[in-house]
Write an enzyme that holds these catalytic residues in place. Sequence first.
Site, PDB file in Angstrom:
ATOM      1  N   LYS A  76       0.838  -1.191   0.000  1.00  0.00           N
ATOM      2  CA  LYS A  76       0.000   0.000   0.000  1.00  0.00           C
ATOM      3  C   LYS A  76       0.878   1.249   0.000  1.00  0.00           C
ATOM      4  O   LYS A  76       1.936   1.277   0.634  1.00  0.00           O
ATOM      5  CB  LYS A  76      -0.884  -0.035   1.252  1.00  0.00           C
ATOM      6  CG  LYS A  76      -1.936   1.041   1.377  1.00  0.00           C
ATOM      7  CD  LYS A  76      -2.765   0.774   2.636  1.00  0.00           C
ATOM      8  CE  LYS A  76      -3.903   1.752   2.806  1.00  0.00           C
ATOM      9  NZ  LYS A  76      -4.715   1.422   4.012  1.00  0.00           N
TER      10      LYS A  76
ATOM     11  N   SER B  19      -9.497   1.255   3.317  1.00  0.00           N
ATOM     12  CA  SER B  19      -8.715   2.107   2.430  1.00  0.00           C
ATOM     13  C   SER B  19      -7.671   1.354   1.613  1.00  0.00           C
ATOM     14  O   SER B  19      -7.063   1.926   0.705  1.00  0.00           O
ATOM     15  CB  SER B  19      -8.009   3.211   3.231  1.00  0.00           C
ATOM     16  OG  SER B  19      -7.091   2.660   4.158  1.00  0.00           O
TER      17      SER B  19
ATOM     18  N   SER C 231      -9.756  -1.041   7.337  1.00  0.00           N
ATOM     19  CA  SER C 231      -9.145  -0.779   6.032  1.00  0.00           C
ATOM     20  C   SER C 231      -8.475  -1.981   5.379  1.00  0.00           C
ATOM     21  O   SER C 231      -8.114  -1.914   4.205  1.00  0.00           O
ATOM     22  CB  SER C 231      -8.135   0.362   6.128  1.00  0.00           C
ATOM     23  OG  SER C 231      -8.803   1.586   6.311  1.00  0.00           O
TER      24      SER C 231
END
Length: 443
Positions: free
Chosen positions: A54, A131, A155
């Site tokens: 990420k 996310s 997330s």
Amino acid sequence: MRQSLERIDAVDGVLHAFVLRLDERATRLADERDRERASGRLRSALHGVPVAVKDLFDIEGYRTGSGSRSFPNHRAAVSASAVRKLEEAGAVIVGKTHTVEFAFGGWGTNPVLGAPVNPYDSKVHRAPGGSSSGSAVAVASGMVPLALGTDTGGSIRIPAAFCGLFGHKSTPGLISRGGMRYLSPSHDSVGALARSVRDLRAAMGILAGPDVEDTATLALPAIAFGGRDEAFSGSIRFATLDDPALERLDDEVRQRFRATLDRLGDRLDAIGTLRLPVPLATMCDKAGRLMSAESYASLHTITEDPATDVAPEIRARINLGRSISASEVAELHALKRQWKAQFAEAFAGYDILVMPGVPIAPPPLSDIDQSNMVLSLFGRYVNMLDLCAASVPVGLTSDGLPIGITLIGRGLDDWRVLAVAAMLEREALAALSPPVGFERAPS
């Protein structure tokens, strides 16, 4: 490695999982790992395995953008601790994945850089979950077998549920956050997404442990993640929650959740029911205020500047922290301690809490209301109580969209949560075949 890069070439133009590709670097490292293998050296189970991370984690020599255009250009001097540990174990980082801006959102949308496409629908652009949106899409579509994410209020678990994956939200402090961009230090944790529990365990065995770059890890003992499966028996005590939020489940999600509880119940004497110290809605609201206060402290110079290119909903969530006083932050931390103690007492007779992963199937982006906090309702309480959790795929809706459940354990019971996830996988109660082929872009 070549297959991974070819797969990225073939489908990422449609799916939009990656914000940065590291083809040349990855190829060079893969060649080194091949030479090591040929000489008889295997660093770990992830030797030579392509991994995505990420875009909150530093990689030496590259920019960390946090899903935003508002950070100045820079080059990280050193890689994040989690990235270094993966590469020292022989994994090969192929690139950075998209995230909701500053990692503050559960739908997976990003008006600034674009939202990845949920690969379970090749015709309609559906929410990938956030996310850690790009990480989930990269794994679900077969671009990589494993991706690194973060979890502040769901997330990792939300995109895992929306994309039919296993995802691990680790106990706070189990995995170093050194070299990672924070959203809310009180709630941020690191974890991974994969198509099998075996891959999650391999990653966690490498990532867990103390690190001087994150002092929160220094007080925790090491945890062994391999080979600690327990049989389905009375030795594992399951419970679920009684909470008004469960009335918000879509019919098909409710049916699959109840069916999973029934299957578990067939192996056990009973599955208990308990209540949280306060309703999920109250805990969600208080957790959100703490997240806003802590994110505002570090990001207010960006979000208070009207000239910065920040998504309106993200700006509003962070700038809410402007009105939260230091005394309220202290009160929120006091509530957190109180609720943790109360939950520990109520949960003392159980090992695993079983809950729906998300209450709905992934909607089209065009149907999303950013003020709707229904995903956070089923995510934030785990972080507020400093628990560990794993998202487990348990089936598809009639439209072929993933449904997941969440297995939740007390702090440092990560090994048990993953052991139960592994048993569900073996019993064919979990795991979905990843989608293949994306002949055209979603509308």
